[in-house]
Scaffold this motif. Structure first.
Motif, mmCIF file in Angstrom:
data_model
loop_
_atom_site.group_PDB
_atom_site.id
_atom_site.type_symbol
_atom_site.label_atom_id
_atom_site.label_comp_id
_atom_site.label_asym_id
_atom_site.label_seq_id
_atom_site.Cartn_x
_atom_site.Cartn_y
_atom_site.Cartn_z
ATOM 1 N N ARG A 107 0.874 -1.168 0.000
ATOM 2 C CA ARG A 107 0.000 0.000 0.000
ATOM 3 C C ARG A 107 0.917 1.224 0.000
ATOM 4 O O ARG A 107 1.715 1.410 0.915
ATOM 5 N N SER A 147 1.181 5.581 -1.254
ATOM 6 C CA SER A 147 0.356 6.756 -1.537
ATOM 7 C C SER A 147 0.485 7.224 -2.978
ATOM 8 O O SER A 147 -0.381 7.941 -3.477
ATOM 9 N N LYS A 189 -4.516 1.820 -8.733
ATOM 10 C CA LYS A 189 -4.949 2.977 -7.953
ATOM 11 C C LYS A 189 -6.279 2.672 -7.266
ATOM 12 O O LYS A 189 -7.178 2.076 -7.852
ATOM 13 N N SER A 190 -6.370 3.064 -6.007
ATOM 14 C CA SER A 190 -7.594 2.895 -5.239
ATOM 15 C C SER A 190 -7.980 4.250 -4.643
ATOM 16 O O SER A 190 -7.294 5.245 -4.868
ATOM 17 N N ALA A 191 -9.044 4.277 -3.885
ATOM 18 C CA ALA A 191 -9.530 5.527 -3.314
ATOM 19 C C ALA A 191 -8.510 6.176 -2.380
ATOM 20 O O ALA A 191 -8.460 7.403 -2.274
ATOM 21 N N ASP A 192 -7.691 5.367 -1.719
ATOM 22 C CA ASP A 192 -6.736 5.919 -0.749
ATOM 23 C C ASP A 192 -5.279 5.681 -1.129
ATOM 24 O O ASP A 192 -4.421 5.508 -0.281
ATOM 25 N N GLY A 193 -4.980 5.647 -2.392
ATOM 26 C CA GLY A 193 -3.607 5.463 -2.850
ATOM 27 C C GLY A 193 -3.509 4.343 -3.860
ATOM 28 O O GLY A 193 -4.341 4.232 -4.760
#
Length: 115
Positions: free
Chosen positions: A51, A53, A95-99
């Motif tokens: 994970r 950013s 890419k996701s909502a939080d990084g």
């Protein structure tokens, strides 16, 4: 990451080394462990992910702490730029909502060696 390095890097800038994925080959792992006295060999795939950013954070982490990073760092500037661009472009699919959630699957190999 590995695709970008294979596509552009001069692999001769660092000394040759063993394949870092050789124990991911179950046949090789089993034969090697058995030849060294291990038994009850089992394998378990684990879904893991980094994970981060940003794509740049992923690239910087790889470059700072891995053999591949050292290989990238020793490339000519234009080759290093091409490798980084391809990695940053490719990471966008994670890419996701939080990084970014970058898949990094692992194979856990367990065995027993009698005393």
């Amino acid at each position: 990451m590995f695709e970008a390095v294979k596509a552009f890097a001069d692999m001769n800038v660092i000394p040759p080394a063993q394949d870092i994925f050789m124990y991911a080959d179950r046949s090789f792992a089993e034969q090697s462990l058995a030849a060294n006295g291990f038994s009850a060999i089992t394998f378990r795939e684990i879904a893991t992910a980094w994970r981060v950013s940003s794509g740049k954070q992923f690239f910087d982490a790889v470059q700072a702490g891995t053999r591949i990073g050292g290989l990238i760092d020793l490339q000519k500037p234009e080759i290093k730029t091409r490798i980084e661009k391809q990695i940053l472009d490719r990471i966008e699919e994670f890419k996701s909502a939080d990084g970014y959630l970058v898949p990094t699957p692992a194979l856990v190999v367990c065995s027993v060696k009698p005393a």
